[in-house]
Design an enzyme around this catalytic site. Structure first.
Site, PDB file in Angstrom:
ATOM      1  N   GLY A  40       0.844  -1.289  -0.049  1.00  0.00           N
ATOM      2  CA  GLY A  40      -0.139   0.151   0.057  1.00  0.00           C
ATOM      3  C   GLY A  40       0.590   1.267   0.026  1.00  0.00           C
ATOM      4  CG  ASP A  96      -1.402   1.834   3.304  1.00  0.00           C
ATOM      5  OD1 ASP A  96      -1.138   1.557   4.358  1.00  0.00           O
ATOM      6  OD2 ASP A  96      -1.897   0.986   2.525  1.00  0.00           O
ATOM      7  CG  ASP A  99      -9.012   0.595  10.163  1.00  0.00           C
ATOM      8  OD1 ASP A  99      -9.606   1.375  10.914  1.00  0.00           O
ATOM      9  OD2 ASP A  99      -9.506  -0.401   9.678  1.00  0.00           O
ATOM     10  CG  PHE A 174     -12.113   0.182   1.803  1.00  0.00           C
ATOM     11  CD1 PHE A 174     -11.665  -0.520   2.977  1.00  0.00           C
ATOM     12  CD2 PHE A 174     -11.594  -0.238   0.517  1.00  0.00           C
ATOM     13  CE1 PHE A 174     -10.357  -1.434   2.803  1.00  0.00           C
ATOM     14  CE2 PHE A 174     -10.147  -1.048   0.690  1.00  0.00           C
ATOM     15  CZ  PHE A 174      -9.887  -1.694   1.581  1.00  0.00           C
ATOM     16  CB  VAL A 175      -9.606   5.583   1.127  1.00  0.00           C
ATOM     17  CG1 VAL A 175     -10.734   6.432   1.761  1.00  0.00           C
ATOM     18  CG2 VAL A 175      -8.623   5.098   2.153  1.00  0.00           C
ATOM     19  CG  ASP A 181      -5.342  -3.619  -2.242  1.00  0.00           C
ATOM     20  OD1 ASP A 181      -4.802  -2.982  -0.933  1.00  0.00           O
ATOM     21  OD2 ASP A 181      -5.732  -4.595  -2.397  1.00  0.00           O
ATOM     22  NE  ARG A 187      -1.725  -3.013  -4.650  1.00  0.00           N
ATOM     23  CZ  ARG A 187      -1.917  -3.333  -3.145  1.00  0.00           C
ATOM     24  NH1 ARG A 187      -1.680  -1.917  -2.377  1.00  0.00           N
ATOM     25  NH2 ARG A 187      -2.107  -4.251  -2.653  1.00  0.00           N
TER      26      ARG A 187
END
Ligand code: IMP
Ligand code: MG
Length: 197
Positions: A40, A96, A99, A174-175, A181, A187
């Site tokens: 990521g 990246d 969470d 969700f990004v 991805d 990506r």
């Protein structure tokens, strides 16, 4: 699935050069290794190292925490280890998105045990508390505002999960894009997008 861009490539580029300058100002002198977390963070790492104007080496650590799901599996797996030792070096770990913080906590323990001179963390995005329950909350900043120092400290009052540099508060949802991805896709998008179900 429809995509909605929430942070443009231009906004990211601006923030990346600011973070590069912050890193230069705050990291102690001495040998620096920038460690990108695969996959990521590969795009962010590539841009960030070009915004840090001092000698450094680049390495990568491959981890998998989500599998192909969009919800954290709670299991962190090392898929590729670093190519070189980090003992005695200043290490900047580049993630990246943070969470639940599970991946980061695992990686910090792993890297600390290898005796770096210092260990700093840079995350492009950090999700707020209400989605994970394990990190401190934010005083409701707009979705794409860079976080201030005070807000970063507030996220982690016991300092057990230090985020030294953060690009943006993660938008809700969700990004994907800019390296992130969903089932290995998206990506290559230049900006950060929300994947709408
Ligand atoms: P954590 O262990 O729960 O903090 O999850 C961190 C990892 O899960 C990140 O490094 C990402 O690879 C992945 N991840 C978490 N949220 C998202 C998201 O919204 N989009 C894409 N990947 C995500
Ligand atoms: Mg990751």
């Amino acid at each position: 699935m429809p995509l909605r861009e929430v942070i443009s490539a231009a906004e990211i580029a601006r923030r990346v050069s600011e973070i590069g300058a912050e890193v230069e100002a705050r990291l102690p002198p001495g040998p620096l290794t920038v460690v990108g977390v695969l996959r990521g963070a590969f795009v962010f790492t590539a841009d960030l190292v070009r915004a840090i104007h001092r000698d450094l080496t680049v390495d990568f650590l491959g981890v998998r925490s989500y599998g192909d799901a969009t919800v954290s599996s709670g299991v962190v797996e090392i898929t590729t280890d670093l190519g070189a030792p980090i003992a005695g070096r200043h290490v900047l770990l580049v993630e990246d998105i943070v969470d639940t913080g599970l991946t980061l906590r695992y990686l910090l323990d792993l890297l600390k045990a290898r005796g770096p001179a210092s260990l700093h963390v840079c995350a492009l995005l950090a999700k707020p508390i209400n989605q994970s329950g394990t990190l401190g909350g934010f005083p409701n900043p707009p979705a794409t505002t860079p976080l201030g120092e005070a807000q970063l400290r507030q996220r982690d009052p016991d300092a057990s999960l230090p985020l030294d540099f953060v690009g943006f508060k993660a938008p809700d949802g969700f990004v994907v894009g800019y390296g992130l991805d969903a089932r290995q896709l998206y990506r290559n998008l230049p900006g950060i997008c929300i994947l709408e179900e």
